[in-house]
Every structure is written in structure tokens, then in C-alpha cells.
Design a protein around this motif. Structure first.
Motif, short mmCIF file in Angstrom:
data_model
loop_
_atom_site.label_atom_id
_atom_site.label_comp_id
_atom_site.label_asym_id
_atom_site.label_seq_id
_atom_site.Cartn_x
_atom_site.Cartn_y
_atom_site.Cartn_z
N GLN A 21 3.79 -0.42 5.69
CA GLN A 21 2.60 -0.40 5.46
C GLN A 21 2.12 1.15 5.56
OE1 GLN A 21 0.68 -3.00 8.04
NE2 GLN A 21 0.86 -4.76 6.47
N ASN A 22 2.60 1.91 6.61
CA ASN A 22 2.46 3.38 6.75
C ASN A 22 2.98 4.07 5.63
OD1 ASN A 22 1.00 2.88 9.28
ND2 ASN A 22 2.62 3.39 10.42
N CYS A 23 4.13 3.75 5.19
CA CYS A 23 4.74 4.50 4.03
C CYS A 23 4.24 4.17 2.84
CB CYS A 23 6.04 3.97 4.22
SG CYS A 23 7.38 4.63 5.47
N LEU A 24 3.74 2.92 2.67
CA LEU A 24 2.98 2.78 1.27
C LEU A 24 1.49 3.33 1.21
CD1 LEU A 24 3.73 -1.08 1.17
CD2 LEU A 24 4.51 0.44 -0.59
N ARG A 25 1.08 3.43 2.47
CA ARG A 25 -0.25 3.93 2.40
C ARG A 25 -0.03 5.46 1.83
NH1 ARG A 25 -1.30 3.14 7.39
NH2 ARG A 25 -2.29 1.04 6.75
N THR A 26 0.93 6.14 2.44
CA THR A 26 1.22 7.69 1.86
C THR A 26 1.34 7.56 0.59
OG1 THR A 26 1.76 8.19 4.29
CG2 THR A 26 2.62 9.57 2.62
N LEU A 27 2.41 6.71 0.17
CA LEU A 27 3.12 6.85 -1.31
C LEU A 27 1.97 6.51 -2.14
CD1 LEU A 27 6.60 5.24 -0.59
CD2 LEU A 27 6.14 7.73 -1.03
N LYS A 28 1.01 5.66 -1.96
CA LYS A 28 0.06 4.93 -2.91
C LYS A 28 -1.35 5.62 -2.97
CE LYS A 28 1.83 0.57 -4.39
NZ LYS A 28 1.33 -0.80 -4.91
N THR A 29 -1.60 6.16 -1.88
CA THR A 29 -3.07 6.61 -1.59
C THR A 29 -3.10 8.06 -1.43
OG1 THR A 29 -3.29 6.11 0.85
CG2 THR A 29 -3.74 4.27 -0.90
N SER A 30 -2.24 8.82 -0.55
CA SER A 30 -2.40 10.25 -0.22
C SER A 30 -2.39 11.19 -1.36
CB SER A 30 -1.12 10.54 0.66
OG SER A 30 -1.31 11.68 1.28
N SER A 31 -3.26 12.15 -1.36
CA SER A 31 -3.13 13.03 -2.37
C SER A 31 -2.62 14.52 -1.87
CB SER A 31 -4.74 13.41 -2.61
OG SER A 31 -5.51 13.82 -1.90
N THR A 32 -2.17 14.47 -0.60
CA THR A 32 -1.90 15.69 0.08
C THR A 32 -0.17 15.41 0.38
OG1 THR A 32 -2.40 14.85 1.94
CG2 THR A 32 -3.71 16.11 1.10
N GLU A 33 0.36 14.32 0.63
CA GLU A 33 1.70 14.28 0.76
C GLU A 33 2.30 13.96 -0.38
OE1 GLU A 33 -0.61 12.50 2.56
OE2 GLU A 33 -0.22 13.26 5.04
N VAL A 34 3.50 14.39 -0.73
CA VAL A 34 4.33 13.90 -1.78
C VAL A 34 5.53 12.97 -1.37
CG1 VAL A 34 4.13 16.29 -2.91
CG2 VAL A 34 6.07 15.86 -1.19
N GLY A 35 5.69 12.60 -0.07
CA GLY A 35 6.65 11.62 0.15
C GLY A 35 6.75 11.17 1.48
N VAL A 36 7.55 10.39 2.00
CA VAL A 36 7.75 10.20 3.30
C VAL A 36 9.19 10.46 3.89
CG1 VAL A 36 5.97 8.44 3.32
CG2 VAL A 36 8.47 7.80 2.91
N LEU A 37 9.45 10.75 5.05
CA LEU A 37 10.73 10.98 5.61
C LEU A 37 10.99 9.93 6.81
CD1 LEU A 37 13.21 12.69 5.81
CD2 LEU A 37 12.07 13.97 7.58
N ILE A 38 12.02 9.03 6.45
CA ILE A 38 12.17 8.13 7.31
C ILE A 38 13.53 8.54 8.31
CG2 ILE A 38 12.99 5.74 7.63
CD1 ILE A 38 11.76 5.10 4.95
N HIS A 39 13.63 8.75 9.50
CA HIS A 39 14.67 9.49 10.18
C HIS A 39 14.76 8.71 11.41
CE1 HIS A 39 12.03 11.61 13.39
NE2 HIS A 39 11.15 11.59 11.91
N GLY A 40 15.96 8.92 12.01
CA GLY A 40 16.49 8.14 13.31
C GLY A 40 17.78 8.05 13.24
N MET A 41 18.38 7.43 14.63
CA MET A 41 19.69 7.14 14.69
C MET A 41 20.19 6.04 13.67
SD MET A 41 19.78 6.80 18.77
CE MET A 41 21.45 6.49 18.95
N GLY A 42 21.64 6.28 13.78
CA GLY A 42 22.07 5.30 12.59
C GLY A 42 22.09 3.91 13.13
N GLY A 43 21.99 2.99 12.25
CA GLY A 43 22.00 1.45 12.29
C GLY A 43 20.61 0.96 12.85
N LEU A 44 19.36 1.97 12.78
CA LEU A 44 18.10 1.24 13.17
C LEU A 44 17.34 0.65 11.85
CD1 LEU A 44 16.82 4.05 15.46
CD2 LEU A 44 18.08 1.83 16.02
#
Length: 636
Positions: free
Chosen positions: A385-408
Motif C-alpha cells: 500500500q505504501n508503494c501504491l500510494r507513492t506510484l499512484k498519488t504522489s506528484s513529487t516522487e517518480v518511483g519507489v526503491l525496494i531494498h534489503g537483504m536477499g531472500g526477503l
């Protein structure tokens, strides 16, 4: 099981009439009840039951029982007629009378629901003016119990529900029973509707919604989530609209106040409102309920329903288990029915079904990046939901970065985002990325797709859904439809040319979907392996053809093929590239419609309604040549 109907209705300003009857509404006992008595009883219930510190429920239940019974013992006399049978007490009452806690009826010895071995089970019969009596239904499906589970816990709505614990306990309780639990992880009513629509009619026996109910503008509503996780107040009409033509036999609203009528019964509960919208049976809770009691109830209920118990038997056992465990809120569980009382939802004696596969699916076209399937990936609702909120409603962010250890689960979150952003075109890139390669990748997406690009562009998405749900007929028809689209796109002159020249990568993709979702029981490569192991070539041979059709199970009608596939009763012997087929596994009959569904012969389109009809036509050399043109290919 016997049904004792209790019909309570107001007569003028001073009395209410009580009518009791079994199978014949015209053969009833009746008496008048003073409204003064009713008023005193309702006041007692408000102070002794609907309160944070209730009196002993047994005392309240005895008062209610005695009021029904009266000095002439009309209620007790009716029960005694079938005292050695299970009795369902179908109670039709309006407004303040419906607000009474019928579930705690007590005969001074025990609660009626706790009588052994013949309990008396109160249910709430929501009848209209035309309803004369409740009709029992006994049409159990010959398969596992299919339950669709969705929990709704919007942001800023308290208390937050522990719905994953509920799902886990249901699975634990039913691990030895034939139950298929499918989870809609979004909490969004619209997404629930999409999932229901993707399955055949009457596929789900139960839809289970965990969440909170409330009243807005004197109307009951269930608090669901938007795709961004915000609260959405859904009315009974909203739920019925999303489930239109797909309403199951049972809806379980497992949440606080889902069976509570506001204004002392003047405003119907959410459960009652759903019945008015066409639902058959609805379970709800009469007030705020402890999470632990709601979870325990769901586990017991589905354990019994999946074992083939009737709905009222399962409800009675749930009451008894909760009472034994001294669950605080056992009595708040309420079953509402309209014109029909469902019996068993599935037949007894079915074998346990395998749990949802934890096998992974590929996300990228190169088949190097694995992600969990949609059905096995739950518990990441807030991240999505946090990602969708950024991708669908934000006018300032151009995308999302999902990061973390492998396998998560980073790639799986990205895959689920692609599912939820269906209006956008996905581009999957794995590992190192540079500007020139990215521009090239974008350019490739803008080109007109080839036949092999059809798979990448989602042509097989519906086929995958059907296969994952084991909807074999729909998957077979979808496979034939994909073949037809390739024929049109590549401008093949007829079906034989299509099968002989079908693009290799697309063919492998379709075949792999069949293999993966059938545990290697069905697939074009298996059929081709059998045909070629018998000495089959691209030239027709009568003996080879006869042996082949027997081994793959094509010497019967199409409906018979599907029935045997579902029942898994076919024993197949023979070797396929050195691998022996398992005994009592289905014949590798599917897919079959790609060979028979459509074909062009002498300019005429042939449509076969059954394999029998097809084989009456198979005397034609053209038809047989069409089949072996695919079976004799060596590129699978």
C-alpha cells in the motif's frame, strides 16, 4: 434434523403473537404475549446482557425460555415431540424482538445449544411477508471445501486485527480435512470482486470477511480498505454488487458488531442487510468480540464444514467447544438465514487436499528471477500500500526503491505491484542496468509484438490463473483460444499449419504452465512423448493411433474426460521418455481442445461439442493429420 419455527409478530399495540410449527405452517400452536411482559424482558436484556458487566447468561437465558414457554408450557411441549433428534430453532422476529439474545436460551439445566447428544440450535430466520417456512437444502459438492478469506484492517482503525493468526489457526485445524483456503491479501472489496470473478460460478462455498462493522447514517456497513489502505465504509449493497451472480452459500462476517442491530433492533444488522441483498446464510457477531474467540470459532467451524457436517451441526459444535473452553463471547455468534437453510456444503469422506504450492514462479522473461506465487505471499499489505500510494498519488516522487537483504521478498513485492498496476506496461530488468541497455529495452517494448511476445504481454495470464485454481475445463478452452489468436496474428491458413508451425517459445511456455500446475500430469510434451514412444511420426498409422488414444484417455466423451480428471481415478501404464506414470493418476488427456475445438476443413469451421462427436469425424485424414502435426514435433 427437525426445524421448529417460532414466528413472533406484533398484533396491534398491546400484544405480540407467538406461532410454533414444524413442517406445516397451517398446523401450528399459538398464544398471545403481553407487550408489557415483552417490555420488561427487553429492559432486562439491555441491563443484564448488552452491557460491559453482564449478569449470569444462564439466568437471562432462563428468563427468555420461561417467557416463551408460558404457563401452558407450549414451547417445552413442542420440543418434547422430537426430544431424541437434533432440533433447529428457526426464530423469525422483528425489531425489538429480534434484538433478544436467543442464543442463550436455557432450560434451567443447560443452554439449549449445549444439550448432548441432541442440541437445540437457535438460528435467526429473516423472513419476508411471503415466506411461510424455512426450506432445508442438501446439495453438498463432491470436492474439498473452498473458502475465500479476506481480512480488512484499515489504517487508523482500532483495534488492529491479528488476521494472520486467524488464517494460521484455520489451516492448522483443518490440516487433516479437505479444505482449500484462498487468501485475498489486499483487504480491498474491489480486489475481492476481481478474485471471485476469476473463478467459475459457485466455486467458493464460503466467503470469510474479517474486520469491523459499524453504523453510518443509521445504515450498517463493513469497514474495508482502499487499495492504499485507507478506510472504506462498504454497505451490504456494495458487497453484494462486487459479488453479483457469485454469492456463496455462506458468508462469515467475522468482526465486531456484524450481527448487532442498532436502536434496540430498529436498524438491521450488517448480517441481516446482506440477506436482504440476496445472501443465503450469514454468520455474524452480536457485539464486540475477542480476537481469540473469533479465531477459535473460525477454526472449529471450518474443521467441521470441511469434514461434511451440516451448517447447523458445525455451528452447534462451535458453541459447544467455546463453552467448554470458557470463551467469553461464545453467545455472540449468530447465524442468519433467509428462505433456505443450507445443509452440508461438501460431502463427507473426501481426502485432504494438498496445501497451496509454495513453488515459485518466474517474474522475468529470461526465467532467471524467481518470485513467490500470489497465493503464497501474504503479510506484506502495508508495504504494498505504501508503494501504491507513492506510484499512484504522489506528484513529487517518480518511483519507489525496494531494498534489503536477499531472500526477503523484494522481487515478489515488485511482482505484486505489477499485478496491481495493470494499466501500466511492466519492464522487468534483472541485475546490472545501464542507460543504453535501458533505452534499448524500452524500444523493444514499443515494437509490435511477435507471436512469442504474446506470452510476455500477458496472453497466458488467464491460462495461468485457471491452471492454478485447477479449473481444467476453463484452462483447456483458454489454451485453444491462445492458439487461435496466434493463428490470426501469424496469418496461418488453417489449424493444421498452425499446429505444425506454432512458435516454439510460446509453445514451450504454454506447455510449462500445464506441467507446473498439474505436477507433471498434463501437458503437450507428455502427449507427444507417449505418441512418439509408440512409434508415432508425422505419417498416420492406425495401430499407433489406436494405442495412443487409449493411453491418453481420448476414447471417451469430453465431459467424461473432465470428470475422470477431477476424480483422479484413471490408471495409466506406459513409459514416457523412460518415466513411468504414477498409478491412479489422471491420464494425460489435457489439453485436448487445441486438437479438436476448432479447425478449418474445406473452408468450413468445425466445432466439436464432445470427443464422441470428434471421433465420428476422425475418419477424415485431414483431422488426424492435424492432430499428429503437433504430436510429432521434436522441439518440446
Amino acid at each position: 434434523m427437525k426445524i421448529l419455527h417460532l414466528d413472533l409478530k406484533l398484533v396491534g399495540d398491546r400484544y405480540a403473537e407467538l406461532r410454533l410449527f414444524w413442517d406445516n405452517p397451517n398446523n401450528c400452536q399459538s398464544r398471545q404475549l403481553s407487550l408489557t411482559e415483552i417490555t420488561k424482558l427487553i429492559q432486562k436484556v439491555e441491563t443484564d446482557y448488552y452491557t460491559r458487566l453482564p449478569e449470569d447468561y444462564a439466568k437471562t437465558g432462563q428468563a427468555l425460555y420461561n417467557w416463551l414457554d408460558g404457563s401452558d408450557r407450549i414451547f417445552q411441549s413442542a420440543i418434547d415431540q422430537h426430544k431424541r433428534e437434533v432440533i433447529v430453532l428457526a426464530i423469525a422476529a422483528t425489531e425489538k424482538l429480534a434484538h433478544l439474545p436467543w442464543e442463550i436460551l436455557h432450560d434451567s439445566t443447560d443452554f439449549l445449544v449445549n444439550r448432548r447428544p441432541f442440541p437445540i440450535i437457535p438460528i435467526r430466520w429473516v423472513k419476508d411477508d411471503d415466506s411461510k417456512q424455512l426450506t432445508p437444502e442438501d446439495q453438498p459438492a463432491n470436492r474439498a471445501l473452498n473458502v475465500l478469506f479476506m481480512a480488512t484492517s484499515p489504517l487508523e482503525i482500532e483495534p488492529e486485527l491479528d488476521f494472520e493468526a486467524e488464517e494460521a489457526q484455520v489451516l492448522s485445524a483443518t490440516k487433516r480435512q479437505p479444505l482449500s483456503l484462498i487468501v485475498e491479501e489486499s483487504g480491498c472489496l474491489k480486489e475481492l470482486g476481481y478474485l471471485v470473478d476469476n473463478n467459475e460460478k459457485n466455486y467458493f462455498d464460503v466467503i470469510h470477511l474479517t474486520g469491523h462493522a459499524t453504523f453510518r447514517d443509521k445504515k450498517p456497513c463493513f469497514i474495508t480498505e482502499t487499495e492504499l489502505g485507507e478506510a472504506e465504509y462498504s454497505s451490504a449493497e456494495d458487497i453484494a454488487t462486487e459479488l453479483q451472480f457469485q454469492l456463496p452459500k455462506l458468508i462469515f462476517l467475522s468482526g465486531c458488531n456484524t450481527g448487532y442491530s442498532s436502536d434496540a433492533g430498529a436498524v438491521p444488522s450488517m448480517a441481516e442487510a446482506l440477506l436482504k441483498q440476496g445472501a443465503t446464510a450469514v454468520i455474524g457477531w452480536g457485539q464486540r468480540v475477542l480476537d481469540t474467540d473469533a479465531i477459535a470459532t473460525a477454526a472449529v467451524l471450518y474443521q467441521e464444514l470441511s469434514a461434511g457436517k451440516t451448517l447447523t451441526e458445525a455451528i452447534a459444535i462451535a458453541y459447544q467447544v467455546l463453552l467448554k473452553n470458557q470463551a467469553r463471547d461464545w453467545h455472540l455468534l449468530r447465524l442468519y438465514v433467509a428462505e433456505t437453510l443450507p445443509g452440508a456444503l461438501v460431502k463427507r469422506g473426501r481426502k485432504p487436499v494438498p496445501r497451496a504450492s509454495v513453488a515459485q514462479e518466474f517474474l522475468d522473461p529470461e526465467k532467471k528471477l524467481r518470485v513467490a506465487t500470489r497465493e503464497t505471499f501474504v503479510g506484506r499489505r502495508r508495504q504494498l500500500q505504501n508503494c501504491l500510494r507513492t506510484l499512484k498519488t504522489s506528484s513529487t516522487e517518480v518511483g519507489v526503491l525496494i531494498h534489503g537483504m536477499g531472500g526477503l521478498g523484494k522481487s515478489t513485492i515488485a511482482a505484486r505491484l505489477c499485478d496491481r498496476l495493470s494499466e501500466d506496461q511492466p519492464i522487468i530488468w534483472w541485475r546490472q542496468i545501464d542507460e543504453s541497455s535501458l533505452v534499448s529495452k524500452l524500444a523493444d517494448k514499443l515494437r509490435n509484438p511477435s507471436a512469442d511476445d504474446l506470452v510476455k504481454d500477458g496472453l497466458c495470464t488467464q491460462l495461468k490463473n485457471y491452471l492454478q485454481q485447477k479449473q481444467w475445463r476453463e484452462a483447456d478452452e483458454e489454451t485453444a483460444w491462445i492458439f487461435y489468436q496466434v493463428m490470426v496474428k501469424e496469418n496461418y491458413k488453417d489449424w493444421e499449419e498452425l499446429l505444425r508451425n506454432f512458435p516454439c517459445e510460446t509453445l514451450k511456455e504454454i506447455n510449462q504452465l500445464w506441467l507446473q500446475n498439474s505436477n507433471d500430469k498434463f501437458g503437450i510434451s507428455i502427449q507427444a512423448g507417449i505418441y512418439q514412444s509408440l512409434g508415432g511420426t508425422d505419417s498416420y498409422n492406425e495401430d499407433v493411433w489406436k494405442k495412443f488414444t487409449e493411453q491418453v484417455g481420448w476414447n471417451q466423451s469430453y465431459n467424461a474426460i473432465l470428470e475422470r480428471v477431477v476424480n483422479e481415478t484413471v490408471t495409466v501404464e506406459g513409459s514416457i521418455t523412460g518415466t513411468m506414470l504414477a498409478s491412479r493418476a489422471p491420464s494425460p488427456s489435457l489439453p485436448v481442445l487445441i486438437y479438436t475445438k476448432s479447425g478449418v476443413v474445406d473452408g468450413a469451421v468445425i466445432n466439436f461439442e464432445s470427443m464422441g462427436e470428434y471421433y465420428s469425424y476422425c475418419g477424415s485424414t485431414t483431422a488426424r493429420r492435424r492432430v499428429i502435426s503437433l504430436l510429432s514435433r521434436g522441439d518440446l
